[in-house]
Design an enzyme around this catalytic site. Structure first.
Site, PDB file in Angstrom:
ATOM      1  N   SER A   7      38.258  36.021  60.574  1.00  9.28           N
ATOM      2  CA  SER A   7      37.013  36.667  60.166  1.00  9.28           C
ATOM      3  C   SER A   7      35.839  35.965  60.854  1.00  9.28           C
ATOM      4  CB  SER A   7      36.881  36.647  58.635  1.00  9.28           C
ATOM      5  OG  SER A   7      35.857  37.525  58.225  1.00  9.28           O
ATOM      6  N   ASP A  67      53.533  57.895  58.583  1.00 10.81           N
ATOM      7  CA  ASP A  67      54.478  56.792  58.368  1.00 10.81           C
ATOM      8  C   ASP A  67      55.602  56.758  59.398  1.00 10.81           C
ATOM      9  OD1 ASP A  67      56.165  54.849  57.403  1.00 10.81           O
ATOM     10  OD2 ASP A  67      56.531  55.780  55.470  1.00 10.81           O
ATOM     11  N   ASP A 127      56.614  55.473  63.961  1.00 13.00           N
ATOM     12  CA  ASP A 127      57.275  54.346  64.621  1.00 13.00           C
ATOM     13  C   ASP A 127      58.798  54.406  64.488  1.00 13.00           C
ATOM     14  OD1 ASP A 127      57.445  53.848  61.934  1.00 13.00           O
ATOM     15  OD2 ASP A 127      56.627  51.817  62.021  1.00 13.00           O
ATOM     16  N   ASP A 145      58.800  53.739  56.070  1.00 17.83           N
ATOM     17  CA  ASP A 145      58.868  52.515  55.274  1.00 17.83           C
ATOM     18  C   ASP A 145      57.577  52.224  54.517  1.00 17.83           C
ATOM     19  OD1 ASP A 145      57.267  51.989  57.429  1.00 17.83           O
ATOM     20  OD2 ASP A 145      58.299  50.168  58.056  1.00 17.83           O
ATOM     21  N   ASP A 190      43.188  46.139  57.611  1.00 15.66           N
ATOM     22  CA  ASP A 190      41.965  45.384  57.310  1.00 15.66           C
ATOM     23  C   ASP A 190      40.954  46.297  56.618  1.00 15.66           C
ATOM     24  OD1 ASP A 190      39.483  43.938  57.452  1.00 15.66           O
ATOM     25  OD2 ASP A 190      40.297  42.768  59.114  1.00 15.66           O
ATOM     26  N   HIS A 248      42.668  42.070  55.437  1.00 18.63           N
ATOM     27  CA  HIS A 248      41.728  41.189  56.113  1.00 18.63           C
ATOM     28  C   HIS A 248      42.176  39.733  55.999  1.00 18.63           C
ATOM     29  CE1 HIS A 248      38.062  40.016  58.016  1.00 18.63           C
ATOM     30  NE2 HIS A 248      37.722  39.247  57.007  1.00 18.63           N
TER      31      HIS A 248
END
Length: 516
Positions: free
Chosen positions: A197, A265, A268, A272, A409, A445
């Site tokens: 950050s 979802d 890829d 999952d 994030d 984050h």
């Protein structure tokens, strides 16, 4: 007799080599460091801390109660540095008393800083002084020149803003290495930076402005460029909160998140609950539009506008260039940090109120994106933004830069880090063997999130710097009730982890890194 004496000396030599090197190499005892001269300041505290006995002068809810119980014995040194008239930079340096690994690790801050980073806290990727000390590092942190209750004052003060922007970390690093040398009788053989950050932005500042400070830098989720991020914070907050009909109640976040994940979802190759590469995800919030009256299962027209604003880039209306990118799809559960109200994030409003407009009465409702960014560019950006893509100095002296960002994030988008990474490539032609970016599906984050949300960036950087092993993938883990139940490889950008089609989808070994 001579043989006995010779054997005696050999025995003594063998015994001494078994003793911890740092103890033998100490040039000053811990308490004697109180008289050590520093170029821009003085030591205020120097005392030994027994194993497990450290109690921080201030405690925060982010630090777990047992965070310090496993600490080894160390020499705690505190100092105040004053490189400029109004500077008041507090630093701490911790020196292992028994087993020093011969290296130094500087650790970064979060938010507007204002505190020493004793521990990263619960749910965060390892990056605190405590974590560095347990690895055998001499380590240091700084409040960057102000305390948390002085944020308005420091943002409106030229010297203190410079200290926060870049000077405090450099001054801390120089002073810490002097203290290390005084205590051990040797300078650190290698120096690492570990920050996320604001700490990530600080790491980039070090690489850009002071390339000789660190041999390896971990810059996680850099809050960068600070001025543009602050503008985006106010911008999305204004859209969501100025008009009550645009406000999305937090109770709707899970519904939105479920719809987005269901849509993207499986991109890829495995379903999952995670979106592996949100940049490939296409979702129209209009698909959630209410057919009639407002209800928990749909979005009103105003709420659709807010959702689109949060996940879209803020654009300069004149140049059509991106000011700052929106949050990635998949981040919906954390939207409350940006649009939870009743006001936009103070990380945006305070920056403009004090650093840009120098007006404590400034009202975020009057915010104009174009004018605010233009003024920030004139007044503060050169101090706070780590945007320079020219890292030639850092690269030439053998520095290694490990960037990472969680796709989930909730504070700002991973796309901001991608944009900086690309700018470096455009400037320096190729990352070669000195820079890598890892994007982490399901990580929030600087930690947390639904996916495998913990990984060892420090070890990856050590292997890279010390053994020349370029990280081709980093394994992230997820724990449930203290047990690892999923592992997943994090791939160097632009590669993405794809399921091979064989074996458990919870085991990293069954995924390969390849281009999307």
């Amino acid at each position: 007799m001579r043989r006995a004496k010779t054997l005696g000396w050999l025995w003594l030599g063998t015994f001494l080599t078994l003793l911890p090197t740092p103890v033998l190499g100490q040039d000053l005892r811990c308490d004697q460091l109180s008289s050590l001269h520093l170029p821009h300041g003085n030591v205020t505290v120097a005392h030994a801390v027994a194993a497990g006995a450290f109690v921080p002068p201030t405690r925060t809810d982010a630090i777990a109660p047992d965070a310090f119980r496993e600490l080894p014995a160390f020499c705690r040194v505190a100092a105040t540095l004053k490189p400029a008239t109004d500077s008041d930079i507090k630093i701490e340096v911790w020196l292992p008393m028994v087993t020093w690994n011969g290296k130094f690790q500087g650790v970064g801050n979060g938010g507007f800083a204002g505190t020493i980073t004793y521990s990263a806290g619960r749910g965060a990727i390892e990056r605190g002084m405590s974590e560095a000390l347990k690895r055998g590092y001499a380590t240091a942190s700084t409040d960057t020149g102000h305390s948390t209750d002085q944020i308005p004052a420091f943002l409106g003060n030229g010297d203190k803003l410079v200290d926060f922007g870049y000077r405090a970390v450099h001054e801390m690093t120089v002073a810490a290495k002097l203290i290390v040398n005084a205590f051990y009788g040797a300078r650190p053989k290698l120096s690492y930076w570990n920050g996320c950050s604001t700490g990530g932005r600080q790491g980039l500042m070090e690489a850009q402005r002071f390339p000789a400070d660190y041999d390896g830098i971990i810059a996680g989720a850099p809050a960068n460029p600070q001025s543009r991020l602050s503008a985006w914070n106010v911008y999305v907050g204004q859209v969501a909160l100025k008009n009550p009909t645009n406000t999305i109640p937090p109770s709707k976040y899970p519904m939105i998140h479920e719809a987005v994940v269901n849509a993207c979802d499986s991109l890829d190759g495995v379903k999952d609950g995670l979106i592996g590469d949100p940049s490939q995800c296409r979702f129209d919030f209009k698909s959630l539009a209410c057919k009639g009256d407002d209800s928990p299962a749909c979005l009103t027209a105003g709420q659709i506008e807010t959702a689109r604003t949060v996940t879209s880039a803020a654009i300069d209306s004149k140049t059509k260039k991106t000011i700052f990118p929106g949050l990635a799809l998949g981040s919906e559960l954390g939207w409350g940090t940006k649009i939870g109200g009743p006001n936009p994030s103070s990380l945006g409003t305070d920056y403009f109120k004090y650093a840009v407009f120098s007006d404590p009465t400034w009202d975020w409702r009057t915010f104009d994106l174009q004018n605010a960014v233009a003024r920030a560019d004139r007044v503060a950006a050169s101090i706070t933004d780590a945007s320079n893509p020219d890292l030639v100095g850092f690269k030439q002296r053998g520095g290694k830069l490990l960037l990472f960002h969680g796709w989930q994030d909730q504070n700002f988008s991973a796309q901001s880090t991608i944009n900086y990474y690309r700018s470096v490539l455009d400037t320096m032609s190729s990352p070669g063997d000195w820079m890598r970016l890892f994007l982490a599906p399901g990580i929030g984050h600087c930690g947390g999130g639904e996916g495998p949300n913990a990984f060892d960036a420090v070890s990856a950087l050590e292997e890279w710097v010390e053994k020349g092993q370029i990280p081709s993938r980093v394994i992230a883990t997820r724990r449930t009730d203290g047990k690892v139940d999923r592992t997943r490889p994090l791939c160097p950008y632009p590669s993405v982890a794809f399921y091979t089609g064989k074996g458990s989808t919870d085991d990293a070994v069954n995924f390969v890194c390849r281009a999307p």
